[in-house]
Write a protein that holds these residues in place. Structure first.
Motif, PDB file in Angstrom:
ATOM      1  N   TYR B 248       0.829  -1.193   0.000  1.00 29.16           N
ATOM      2  CA  TYR B 248       0.000   0.000   0.000  1.00 29.16           C
ATOM      3  C   TYR B 248       0.873   1.256   0.000  1.00 29.16           C
ATOM      4  O   TYR B 248       0.726   2.164  -0.821  1.00 29.16           O
ATOM      5  N   LYS B 249       1.843   1.237   0.888  1.00 26.88           N
ATOM      6  CA  LYS B 249       2.724   2.394   1.007  1.00 26.88           C
ATOM      7  C   LYS B 249       3.559   2.565  -0.264  1.00 26.88           C
ATOM      8  O   LYS B 249       3.745   3.685  -0.745  1.00 26.88           O
ATOM      9  N   LEU B 252       1.417   4.032  -3.108  1.00 25.83           N
ATOM     10  CA  LEU B 252       1.251   5.479  -2.964  1.00 25.83           C
ATOM     11  C   LEU B 252       2.529   6.203  -3.343  1.00 25.83           C
ATOM     12  O   LEU B 252       2.512   7.217  -4.037  1.00 25.83           O
ATOM     13  N   PRO B 278      -7.399   3.960   2.813  1.00 22.37           N
ATOM     14  CA  PRO B 278      -8.562   3.132   3.095  1.00 22.37           C
ATOM     15  C   PRO B 278      -8.196   1.915   3.942  1.00 22.37           C
ATOM     16  O   PRO B 278      -7.075   1.428   3.839  1.00 22.37           O
TER      17      PRO B 278
END
Lengths: 326, 326
Positions: B248-249, B252, B278
């Motif tokens: 996720y990181k 991004l 989210p």
DNA sequence: AAAATATATGGAACCGGTTCCTTTACAAGT
DNA sequence: ACTTGTAAAGGAACCGGTTCCATATATTTT
């Protein structure tokens, strides 16, 4: 389960000879070999209770933690564990859920178990603590709270609070909300807040709000969903990283952006503050070093050497993306 | 430190009488009062080593964990601790950093300390484990890995893997990247993956990539920063929540949005998956229940009752905001 | 009132190790 | 050859409790 007597009998020697073999006394090569063989055959394992009973010490270090659901706890635990293992100590971890009764009980239980030392991640220190600890013949190291009657490591909370408050001001924020915790926790609840407020209150043209929330993420999150809309600050200065995470999540849930609409900061330097995006500005407490320091200190104490009663550790500000200039 | 002999002498009774007083044998009211007083004056604390030596059991439960920096570990630890405390057992926690040698050593150390039982959060089970555990007269409960030679709790990994794969397909994703871990960890590395791939491979028109990453957040994050641009999947199916957080990181950081550009899911149900925004779709493992179940099971075993060797726990899918339909 | 039973207590053995003190046997020194 | 020194081993006490057994006293039963 085989005992030293069985080994002695099977090997045809006295048990004192077996004990000598185990502890490096003088035993002839021939005897050594016999004993070795017998031990292997029986799968002998010495009984630490019997050993400790006679030797009157154990390699156990007891650590009392106030809660098991805190990142700060884990960080300290990890560092102490790592360091202790190097010195062949075994950690006995016990969790009291912030219950003072249980804390007292547990100190007693540890003392029954003849742990070599006790590490106490304290929140409040009462007279009962003092009485008990002073009566104990086991060294106690308190981490995180000032304490006059035994060894303790403390963080310079006031200075940490000031750092963060100055950071907020330097970013031109004038509408600041401080989310603190109950003052039962002297270090976090009182001193940290004092540091923050000392700086903020010196600035008269500030719109400052102070609110008490909980260490628990979920509780705080629910509180903030209701509370935040009534104050709409530009900077939320949270007393812990955990609270900052809750504030962050609540802010997003309320339709605002971090840091565009609201800046948020915490205290602690938990690794989790780097997991979220934006990463959260925090004051890093030297949890990693605490483990090494604590173990070093304990070694000295256990060797009967003189050591400073109190060590003060200095936290450092870590600015990340959750705070911005306005 | 006062001993039972001191108490007996000061109270003018035999030490057997004192022992009886402590353990609820028949002692007259008058004697009781004297003993009580003497104990209070001296601050007497019984020595558990001596007790355990004679009684041949302790209230210690040893738990061996593979790492101290895993959310799964914490969740299980917390639930076991809570449940154990109800039954007046004391948890001995030890961390092996996934080192098999240390794991074996530690089982031995626990056995020396005469723990009542051992709980092993396993990753790999070797022949040496089997030999040692079978030779031991202490019950061992393995959690998280299938094991034929002692009690064990396992999760239905294959079914968990299938659930998540079906979820991805149901959202119309056709470019899927699976981030797994080393197969040394049979449950996570092999079975979970097998469940996922069984479903995905049945679907022929899929662009499927499989990549091995690490349990460690930081390592995985760095790997993904390089790797992700070379594959650009629409769905990243991660073998753990920790890996999902790293993915996720990294996503991004590479300028994409979750879930708009990329959907991401994990496994575990760590509370941290709810902290990020989210929130991350995951398969929740019943860690909370494991504690209660484990303690219940151990009680039965320690009472000599017959219990099932193996219990299978069922994980459930929790769909959140990190995955979306395309 | 005598016998049977229950209660209270002391003494000693025991748990499984360690350690101190002796004894034995053999090598070295004079 | 006789003393001295040292390595190897045994024996017994000890650590601080629990528990079994025996004994003395108190209470109940008949």
């Amino acid at each position: 389960m085989a005992t030293i007597n069985d080994i002695a009998r099977l090997a045809g020697v006295a048990k004192s000879t077996v004990s000598r073999y185990l502890n490096g006394g003088s035993v002839s090569q021939a005897t050594k070999e016999i004993i070795e063989k017998v031990m292997k055959d029986t799968g002998y394992i010495p009984n630490t209770f019997a050993q400790s009973l006679k030797v009157k010490k154990s390699n156990l270090i007891g650590i009392i933690i106030p809660r098991l659901n805190s990142y700060a706890t884990y960080e300290i635990l990890e560092s102490i564990d790592r360091s202790l293992k190097k010195h062949h100590y075994q950690l006995l971890i016990t969790n009291t859920d912030q219950n003072i009764e249980r804390e007292i009980e547990q100190i007693l239980a540890f003392s029954k178990q003849k742990v070599a030392a006790i590490i106490l991640l304290a929140t409040t220190l009462t007279n009962r603590h003092q009485q008990l600890i002073e009566a104990l013949d086991i060294p106690v190291l308190v981490i995180g709270q000032r304490c006059d009657f035994t060894y303790n490591f403390i963080y310079n909370e006031i200075s940490a609070g000031k750092m963060m408050a100055e950071h907020a001001l330097s970013l031109n924020h004038r509408q600041i909300l401080y989310l603190g915790v109950n003052e039962h926790d002297v270090a976090v609840g009182k001193l940290r807040k004092q540091g923050v407020l000392d700086v903020l209150k010196a600035n008269s043209q500030l719109m400052l709000k102070v609110k008490e929330v909980d260490f628990n993420y979920e509780i705080t999150y629910q509180m903030l969903l209701e509370y935040l809309p009534t104050v709409s600050p530009s900077y939320i200065l949270c007393a812990t990283d955990n609270i900052a995470l809750a504030a962050y999540k609540a802010t997003l849930a309320l339709g605002k952006r971090v840091p565009d609409d609201v800046s948020i900061s915490g205290f602690g330097g938990y690794s989790i503050t780097n997991l979220v995006t934006p990463a959260i500005t925090t004051v890093r407490y030297p949890y990693k070093e605490v483990g090494d320091l604590a173990v070093l200190q304990l070694q000295h104490i256990l060797n009967g050497e003189e050591v400073e009663r109190q060590s003060i550790l200095i936290p450092v500000l870590e600015v990340k993306q959750s705070t911005r200039k306005i």
